[in-house]
Design an enzyme around this catalytic site. Structure first.
Site, mmCIF file in Angstrom:
data_model
loop_
_atom_site.group_PDB
_atom_site.id
_atom_site.type_symbol
_atom_site.label_atom_id
_atom_site.label_comp_id
_atom_site.label_asym_id
_atom_site.label_seq_id
_atom_site.Cartn_x
_atom_site.Cartn_y
_atom_site.Cartn_z
ATOM 1 N N ASP A 185 -0.641 -5.502 9.641
ATOM 2 C CA ASP A 185 -1.556 -4.197 9.280
ATOM 3 C C ASP A 185 -2.808 -5.267 8.840
ATOM 4 O O ASP A 185 -2.786 -5.972 7.602
ATOM 5 C CB ASP A 185 -1.097 -3.481 8.174
ATOM 6 N N TRP A 202 0.841 -1.433 0.030
ATOM 7 C CA TRP A 202 0.094 -0.019 0.099
ATOM 8 C C TRP A 202 0.762 1.359 0.069
ATOM 9 O O TRP A 202 1.706 1.399 0.778
ATOM 10 C CB TRP A 202 -0.949 0.129 1.228
ATOM 11 N N LYS A 228 -13.454 -0.827 6.242
ATOM 12 C CA LYS A 228 -13.895 -1.838 5.186
ATOM 13 C C LYS A 228 -14.818 -2.740 5.733
ATOM 14 O O LYS A 228 -16.113 -3.149 5.094
ATOM 15 C CB LYS A 228 -12.697 -2.588 4.500
HETATM 16 N N1 PLA Z 1 -3.611 -0.581 5.194
HETATM 17 C C1 PLA Z 1 -3.968 -1.057 4.017
HETATM 18 C C2 PLA Z 1 -3.282 -2.109 3.603
HETATM 19 C C3 PLA Z 1 -4.972 -0.264 3.244
HETATM 20 O O1 PLA Z 1 -5.147 -0.778 2.193
HETATM 21 C C4 PLA Z 1 -5.443 0.768 3.849
HETATM 22 C C5 PLA Z 1 -6.528 1.440 3.074
HETATM 23 C C6 PLA Z 1 -5.474 1.149 5.239
HETATM 24 C C7 PLA Z 1 -4.360 0.399 5.812
HETATM 25 C C8 PLA Z 1 -5.809 2.235 5.875
HETATM 26 O O2 PLA Z 1 -7.156 2.367 6.085
HETATM 27 P P1 PLA Z 1 -7.892 3.364 7.205
HETATM 28 O O3 PLA Z 1 -6.934 4.343 7.507
HETATM 29 O O4 PLA Z 1 -8.996 3.987 6.172
HETATM 30 O O5 PLA Z 1 -8.614 2.592 8.053
HETATM 31 N N2 PLA Z 1 -6.428 1.524 1.709
HETATM 32 C C9 PLA Z 1 -7.427 2.137 0.962
HETATM 33 C C10 PLA Z 1 -7.776 3.489 1.015
HETATM 34 C C11 PLA Z 1 -8.747 1.287 0.865
HETATM 35 C C12 PLA Z 1 -6.694 4.262 1.224
HETATM 36 O O6 PLA Z 1 -5.722 4.411 0.334
HETATM 37 O O7 PLA Z 1 -6.621 5.250 1.929
HETATM 38 C C13 PLA Z 1 -6.936 1.845 -0.578
HETATM 39 O O8 PLA Z 1 -7.652 2.020 -1.533
HETATM 40 O O9 PLA Z 1 -5.634 1.236 -0.941
#
Ligand code: PLA
Length: 478
Positions: free
Chosen positions: A288, A207, A324
């Protein structure tokens, strides 16, 4: 591994994942945590102004001043500020919102949509909120620094299991944080202040926010091999080699399930090998867990890797998010648990977590955590939640099948079986950035430049449009 500079990047997007944002080399330094943080900040500022000297090329210098506001304008103490690029994931939504096309489709951010393409508020969440509103004894006082006690207990139970010995022995400290991101940041900063190893290994790719969170928390980020583009599967050998050569005690970021962006998870047997290797080298696991229940539809099955690491009696950190699995995205509800060897250590760790949190945001918000606690402690609401969660997971899985079938029906060149093999919210399509740009321009389909699509944003109605776009992209740019 740095990909080519893409048109999306040229339009002000950074790369969405570490696949391209970070090389596998380290950003290590022997300086203090705060020094590193300052350097990282400086680097971010430099990155944001790659093309021009910010002072001499400021557009404000060349615009002829208007008689009324010019003096103020030219003298702004912020006149040197250059525009930063949009976020590689959330910026996709910004671009999508600007597109007037009626057929536009946002498959960028991981946000669940119904078959009608609408955001979903779970029925259990509505019920819990109603209960909270009806309870006139509820007040809006500050929560403690660590958040809602009941919520913290229930969150630890959810991820570690109701019968977890670590919980029974009071060896777990859990603090409510601002969703998954805030939990990672608080955990990262705690480690930077108190842990003897300042290097964290993150998977390649991961991510896109991970490297930024941990660098700004004061850790040095390195990567370990994870994904093999040739097989579109796990590079298990590479993973074992890289973790095997990591220095003893290093921190390792692991996606608990539904790896983002690849949708590729280790098997349980592979997890067991990873566990053995990490424990033999005293590597510290930092999980995570942003998608518990979303990968398989089962909360317990998706928590199994974390529970394997806790069952061996060793220590670890876990960042949880309810964005989610309860659809509480904007409520920012998450938790950081640190599993320790003894109750005494856990309570001292908690006292230090408070010193991380208090100057950062003082205490967390009350509403979202109250919703979660209301659901988790009520047997009926809990059961209803698991049913709604399973329905979301199943809808995503059925989208995989539908997209796969649609590409097969079109005879789209290539092996698309990874669409049904991958797990969780995303498919890592293998489409390159040129193809992504083409699909956005010609079909108004929005996705991150690494070819990741959110399956949760797709519906039976929009699958044909996406399949047409992929087919055209693949046949136009081989
Ligand atoms: N960790 C991972 C692996 C994630 O994909 C995301 C969210 C988070 C943490 C953090 O989520 P939160 O802080 O909202 O609880 N990833 C998303 C959204 C869904 C984003 O980028 O913020 C994504 O589209 O990858």
């Amino acid at each position: 591994m740095r990909q080519q500079f893409t048109s999306l990047e040229a339009h002000g997007f950074e790369s969405p994942t570490t696949q391209s944002a970070f090389s596998s080399s380290s950003i290590s330094s022997s300086s203090s945590a705060s020094d590193r943080r300052l350097k990282a900040l400086a680097r971010h500022l430099v990155d944001a102004s790659p093309v021009m000297d910010s002072h001499s090329q400021n557009p404000n210098d060349t615009v002829s001043p208007s008689p009324t506001s010019s003096a103020f304008h030219a003298d702004s103490v912020f006149a040197h500020i250059v525009r930063a690029p949009e976020d590689p994931i959330l910026g996709v939504t910004v671009a999508y919102n600007k597109d007037p096309s009626p057929v536009k489709l946002n498959l960028g951010v991981g946000a669940y949509r119904t078959e009608e393409g609408k955001p979903l508020v779970l029925n259990v969440v509505r019920q819990a909120e109603q209960q909270l509103v009806n309870d006139r004894s509820r007040v809006k006082e500050y929560l403690p620094i660590v958040g809602l006690a009941e919520y913290n207990k229930l969150s630890a139970k959810l991820i570690l299991g109701a019968d977890s010995p670590a919980i029974q022995e009071n060896r777990v400290t859990t603090v409510q944080c601002l969703s998954g991101t805030g939990s990672l940041r608080v955990g990262g900063e705690f480690l930077a202040r108190h842990y003897h190893q300042l290097t964290i290994y993150i998977p390649l790719p991961t991510w896109g926010n991970h490297p930024k969170i941990f660098t700004l928390a004061g850790l040095s980020v390195k990567t370990y091999r994870y994904y093999d583009p040739a097989t579109r599967g796990l590079d298990f050998q590479g993973l074992l080699e890289d973790l095997g050569s990591a220095p003893s005690g290093a921190i390792v970021l692991l996606h608990a399930c539904a790896h983002n962006p690849t949708g590729v998870d280790p098997t349980i047997q592979q997890w067991e090998q990873i566990r053995q290797l990490m424990r033999s080298k005293a590597l510290l696991p930092f999980f995570d867990s942003a998608y518990q229940g979303f990968a398989s539809g089962s909360l317990d099955a998706d928590a199994q890797p974390v529970r394997m690491f806790v069952a061996d009696g060793g220590e670890c950190l876990v960042a949880q998010s309810y964005a989610k699995n309860m659809g509480l995205y904007g409520e920012r509800v998450g938790a950081l648990s640190i599993v320790c060897k003894s109750a005494d250590v856990a309570s001292r760790v908690e006292s230090q977590l408070k010193l991380v949190i208090r100057p950062m945001y003082s205490s967390p918000p009350i509403h979202g955590a109250s919703i979660v606690a209301t659901i988790l402690k009520d047997r009926n609401l809990y059961t209803e939640w698991t049913i709604e969660l399973k329905a979301m997971a199943d809808r995503i899985i059925s989208m995989r099948q539908q997209l796969f079938d649609a590409l097969r029906a079109r005879g789209t060149p290539g092996d698309w079986s990874h669409i049904i093999k991958q797990i969780g919210m995303f498919t890592f399509t293998g489409l390159n950035s040129e193809q992504v740009v083409f699909m956005t321009r010609e079909y108004h389909i929005y996705m991150t430049s690494d070819g990741r699509i959110s399956m949760a944003g797709l519906s039976s109605r929009t699958v044909p449009h996406l399949a047409d776009a992929i087919h055209a992209a693949v046949t136009s740019f081989a």
